[in-house]
Design a protein around this motif. Structure first.
Motif, PDB file in Angstrom:
ATOM      1  N   MET A 144       0.863  -1.198   0.000  1.00 62.83           N
ATOM      2  CA  MET A 144       0.000   0.000   0.000  1.00 62.83           C
ATOM      3  C   MET A 144       0.896   1.244   0.000  1.00 62.83           C
ATOM      4  N   ASP A 145       0.640   2.178  -0.936  1.00 58.24           N
ATOM      5  CA  ASP A 145       1.502   3.367  -0.967  1.00 58.24           C
ATOM      6  C   ASP A 145       1.119   4.326   0.172  1.00 58.24           C
ATOM      7  N   ALA A 146       2.048   5.279   0.427  1.00 56.09           N
ATOM      8  CA  ALA A 146       1.858   6.209   1.547  1.00 56.09           C
ATOM      9  C   ALA A 146       0.594   7.026   1.386  1.00 56.09           C
ATOM     10  N   ASN A 147       0.266   7.332   0.109  1.00 58.99           N
ATOM     11  CA  ASN A 147      -0.901   8.175  -0.169  1.00 58.99           C
ATOM     12  C   ASN A 147      -2.197   7.482   0.247  1.00 58.99           C
ATOM     13  N   SER A 148      -2.334   6.206  -0.184  1.00 65.97           N
ATOM     14  CA  SER A 148      -3.591   5.528   0.172  1.00 65.97           C
ATOM     15  C   SER A 148      -3.646   5.231   1.664  1.00 65.97           C
ATOM     16  N   SER A 149      -2.466   5.005   2.288  1.00 62.52           N
ATOM     17  CA  SER A 149      -2.451   4.800   3.738  1.00 62.52           C
ATOM     18  C   SER A 149      -2.924   6.070   4.455  1.00 62.52           C
ATOM     19  N   SER A 150      -2.468   7.224   3.956  1.00 66.74           N
ATOM     20  CA  SER A 150      -2.868   8.495   4.569  1.00 66.74           C
ATOM     21  C   SER A 150      -4.364   8.741   4.357  1.00 66.74           C
ATOM     22  N   ASN A 151      -4.871   8.401   3.151  1.00 60.48           N
ATOM     23  CA  ASN A 151      -6.310   8.540   2.864  1.00 60.48           C
ATOM     24  C   ASN A 151      -7.152   7.689   3.801  1.00 60.48           C
ATOM     25  N   GLU A 152      -6.680   6.457   4.026  1.00 57.80           N
ATOM     26  CA  GLU A 152      -7.433   5.545   4.905  1.00 57.80           C
ATOM     27  C   GLU A 152      -7.474   6.086   6.331  1.00 57.80           C
ATOM     28  N   GLN A 153      -6.353   6.654   6.752  1.00 54.28           N
ATOM     29  CA  GLN A 153      -6.291   7.215   8.107  1.00 54.28           C
ATOM     30  C   GLN A 153      -7.252   8.411   8.235  1.00 54.28           C
ATOM     31  N   LYS A 154      -7.233   9.290   7.203  1.00 57.44           N
ATOM     32  CA  LYS A 154      -8.144  10.450   7.212  1.00 57.44           C
ATOM     33  C   LYS A 154      -9.606   9.982   7.216  1.00 57.44           C
ATOM     34  N   ALA A 155      -9.870   8.953   6.414  1.00 52.46           N
ATOM     35  CA  ALA A 155     -11.242   8.428   6.323  1.00 52.46           C
ATOM     36  C   ALA A 155     -11.708   7.920   7.689  1.00 52.46           C
ATOM     37  N   GLU A 156     -10.820   7.233   8.415  1.00 54.89           N
ATOM     38  CA  GLU A 156     -11.168   6.732   9.751  1.00 54.89           C
ATOM     39  C   GLU A 156     -11.469   7.888  10.706  1.00 54.89           C
ATOM     40  N   GLU A 157     -10.672   8.964  10.595  1.00 54.23           N
ATOM     41  CA  GLU A 157     -10.914  10.139  11.449  1.00 54.23           C
ATOM     42  C   GLU A 157     -12.293  10.750  11.145  1.00 54.23           C
ATOM     43  N   LEU A 158     -12.616  10.799   9.845  1.00 48.77           N
ATOM     44  CA  LEU A 158     -13.928  11.334   9.445  1.00 48.77           C
ATOM     45  C   LEU A 158     -15.059  10.445   9.945  1.00 48.77           C
ATOM     46  N   LYS A 159     -14.826   9.129   9.920  1.00 50.47           N
ATOM     47  CA  LYS A 159     -15.852   8.199  10.412  1.00 50.47           C
ATOM     48  C   LYS A 159     -16.126   8.477  11.899  1.00 50.47           C
ATOM     49  N   LEU A 160     -15.057   8.717  12.675  1.00 52.94           N
ATOM     50  CA  LEU A 160     -15.247   9.000  14.107  1.00 52.94           C
ATOM     51  C   LEU A 160     -16.037  10.293  14.314  1.00 52.94           C
ATOM     52  N   LYS A 161     -15.732  11.314  13.493  1.00 59.50           N
ATOM     53  CA  LYS A 161     -16.503  12.571  13.554  1.00 59.50           C
ATOM     54  C   LYS A 161     -17.977  12.306  13.222  1.00 59.50           C
ATOM     55  N   ALA A 162     -18.179  11.488  12.187  1.00 56.18           N
ATOM     56  CA  ALA A 162     -19.550  11.155  11.767  1.00 56.18           C
ATOM     57  C   ALA A 162     -20.292  10.432  12.885  1.00 56.18           C
ATOM     58  N   ASN A 163     -19.597   9.489  13.529  1.00 60.22           N
ATOM     59  CA  ASN A 163     -20.231   8.743  14.627  1.00 60.22           C
ATOM     60  C   ASN A 163     -20.652   9.682  15.765  1.00 60.22           C
ATOM     61  N   ASP A 164     -19.778  10.665  16.064  1.00 60.07           N
ATOM     62  CA  ASP A 164     -20.111  11.628  17.122  1.00 60.07           C
ATOM     63  C   ASP A 164     -21.338  12.463  16.732  1.00 60.07           C
ATOM     64  N   ALA A 165     -21.362  12.911  15.464  1.00 55.08           N
ATOM     65  CA  ALA A 165     -22.512  13.692  14.980  1.00 55.08           C
ATOM     66  C   ALA A 165     -23.782  12.850  15.079  1.00 55.08           C
ATOM     67  N   PHE A 166     -23.678  11.568  14.723  1.00 56.44           N
ATOM     68  CA  PHE A 166     -24.833  10.667  14.778  1.00 56.44           C
ATOM     69  C   PHE A 166     -25.352  10.561  16.212  1.00 56.44           C
ATOM     70  N   LYS A 167     -24.410  10.379  17.159  1.00 58.99           N
ATOM     71  CA  LYS A 167     -24.823  10.244  18.573  1.00 58.99           C
ATOM     72  C   LYS A 167     -25.515  11.511  19.066  1.00 58.99           C
ATOM     73  N   ALA A 168     -25.128  12.665  18.489  1.00 57.21           N
ATOM     74  CA  ALA A 168     -25.739  13.943  18.897  1.00 57.21           C
ATOM     75  C   ALA A 168     -27.025  14.232  18.104  1.00 57.21           C
ATOM     76  N   ASN A 169     -27.534  13.215  17.383  1.00 59.40           N
ATOM     77  CA  ASN A 169     -28.752  13.354  16.553  1.00 59.40           C
ATOM     78  C   ASN A 169     -28.586  14.372  15.421  1.00 59.40           C
ATOM     79  N   LYS A 170     -27.347  14.654  15.035  1.00 65.04           N
ATOM     80  CA  LYS A 170     -27.097  15.551  13.886  1.00 65.04           C
ATOM     81  C   LYS A 170     -26.871  14.664  12.656  1.00 65.04           C
ATOM     82  N   PHE A 171     -27.962  14.139  12.138  1.00 62.20           N
ATOM     83  CA  PHE A 171     -27.862  13.082  11.124  1.00 62.20           C
ATOM     84  C   PHE A 171     -27.380  13.607   9.767  1.00 62.20           C
TER      85      PHE A 171
END
Length: 483
Positions: free
Chosen positions: A1-28
């Motif tokens: 896996m190249d560094a670029n896609s590894s960095s993208n995957e890491q960013k995507a995971e961070e966004l997923k955590l933000k999304a999960n927090d928004a979901f818990k706060a009923n900000k769908f």
């Protein structure tokens, strides 16, 4: 896996955590934005698609939820949550047979999951019940009118009944006020009077055209409210803020009076009673929830059975089939529950000609009136709900020009402030159920038009406290499992 896609995957995971927090706060909506950004960075992660499907379900965007869950399944055919999310969305659309297949698949993948087992059993029961109902149902043309077979005059009111009474055939303002107070105390009125209200409303609605022309004389005003969804205490608050309905203070309630909120019986009897009292002080339009299939799933049928008894279920279904589909105020403002059409050139005369005395069909003008939504893009697109369509500002503009109208007012969608102005100011959504389902945190709103200008004056309001009865308390047992 190249560094670029590894960095993208890491960013995507961070966004997923933000999304999960928004979901818990009923900000769908915000959750959907973050999941979408995560998908852009890494579209081969089934979890992002399934999570976004769940957020769409919370916003009642069941068509989009099915698409996202299907994508999750395509990426990972062994991912049970994909089938689970899709099954839940099918269920909310009333597509029990499709839901059943998905829950069977969840059970195959996770045979020891007690939750999956329970849901599968409930789904099987629901499908059996539907098959039984289909087998015993009679076609519309053979059906006898329930309203015509009931005579409320012969129903005895027991001497020990202490609630409000109607003397004779005329519902009075004193009776309606007393009834509203009874409902506040979570008491019901005598069945005789409930029958009287619904039967007299049916008589009034039967003689109403499918498209109603409303005339507001110069110097007078007219209020349009959106979805109320069984939130009786918020309905009373509207009357507190804007005055009780009367010939001098007329209202139009633009569909979705019932379902979800657990005081739907109180809401519908209040609105119908005002219709009987002031036929031109209370206008009512049909919403997509004024239908048997929705009422079966989202609580109204269960609530009617619990508060008034089985006989009223068919009676309300018949009353809902009498509701008009659209209103035009002073030949300027077109008011409809859902929205516009999949074809250009629809004239007001086409809407007048709709044969509305039936359950809503799954396509055509009547379906689109009840189910469609505006979209920010031009043109037309698929519906995020899986029924009806999405339409752009150009569609709105052409419809208004062709029919010599100024504005479209519609409801059907939760909005943070209770309203939203779109399509270059030519379309307003108004939604009157604040803190929808006790969890969305939105305001409610209503629009007041004063003649002759008919400039929309919008008032927002917050939710008021209500007795501790949860939304969906009477809903299909099966659907409650997913709330």
């Amino acid at each position: 896996m190249d560094a670029n896609s590894s960095s993208n995957e890491q960013k995507a995971e961070e966004l997923k955590l933000k999304a999960n927090d928004a979901f818990k706060a009923n900000k769908f909506s915000l959750a959907i934005e973050f999941y979408s950004q995560a998908i852009e960075l890494n579209s081969s992660n089934a979890v992002y698609w399934a999570n976004r499907a769940f957020a769409h379900t919370k916003l009642e965007e069941y068509g989009s939820a099915v698409q996202d869950a299907s994508k999750a399944i395509e990426i990972d055919p062994r991912y049970s949550k994909g089938y689970y999310r899709r099954g839940a969305a099918y269920l909310a659309m009333g597509k029990f047979k499709e839901a059943l297949k998905d829950f069977q698949q969840v059970k195959r993948i996770s045979p020891n999951d007690p939750d999956a087992t329970r849901k599968l059993k409930e789904c099987e029961k629901a499908v059996q019940r539907i098959r039984f109902e289909e087998a015993i149902s009679v076609g519309d043309e053979e059906k006898r009118s329930v309203a015509d077979s009931i005579d409320y005059h012969i129903i005895e009111v027991e001497p020990q009944y202490t609630g409000p009474r109607v003397d004779g055939d005329s519902i009075t303002l004193d009776f309606v006020k007393a009834m509203l107070d009874e409902f506040k105390k979570q008491k019901c009125i005598h069945k005789r009077y409930a029958y009287q209200i619904v039967l007299q409303t049916v008589q009034l609605l039967r003689s109403t055209p499918s498209l109603v022309d409303v005339d507001v004389p110069n110097g007078n005003h007219f209020t349009v409210c959106g979805d109320v969804h069984g939130q009786y205490f918020d309905l009373l608050n509207i009357f507190e803020l804007n005055g009780l309905p009367s010939e001098e203070n007329p209202y139009l309630f633009n569909g979705d009076f019932v379902d979800r909120g657990s005081f739907s019986v109180e809401v519908i009897l209040a609105l119908f009673a005002f219709k009987c009292l002031y036929p031109t002080g209370m206008y009512l339009a049909r919403g997509n929830h004024e239908s048997k299939s929705m009422n079966k799933i989202y609580g109204f049928e269960g609530e009617v059975r619990s508060k008034l008894g089985e006989a009223f279920i068919e009676l309300f279904a018949e009353a809902f089939c009498c509701l008009p589909l659209a209103h035009v105020i002073n030949s300027k403002v077109f008011v409809v529950h859902g929205g516009l059409f999949s074809v250009d050139g629809v004239k007001l005369s086409d809407i007048r000609a709709i044969e509305r005395f039936r359950e809503p069909p799954e396509e055509g003008l009547m379906c689109e009136i009840l189910w469609s939504d505006p979209q920010p893009q031009l043109g037309r697109g698929p519906s995020k709900r899986g029924v009806g369509l999405s339409f752009g500002a150009d569609v709105t503009k052409r419809f208004l020009q062709e029919n010599k109208l100024d504005l479209v007012v519609r409801s059907h969608e939760v909005k943070d402030e209770g309203y939203e102005i779109e399509h270059d100011g030519k379309l307003i959504t108004v939604f009157s159920a604040p803190n929808y389902c006790d969890q969305m945190g939105n305001k409610g709103a209503y629009i007041r038009f004063s003649a002759p200008e008919l400039k929309p004056e919008i008032s927002s309001f917050s939710a008021v406290p209500h007795p501790d009865v949860k939304p969906m308390a009477y809903a299909n047992n099966f659907l409650r499992m997913f709330q």
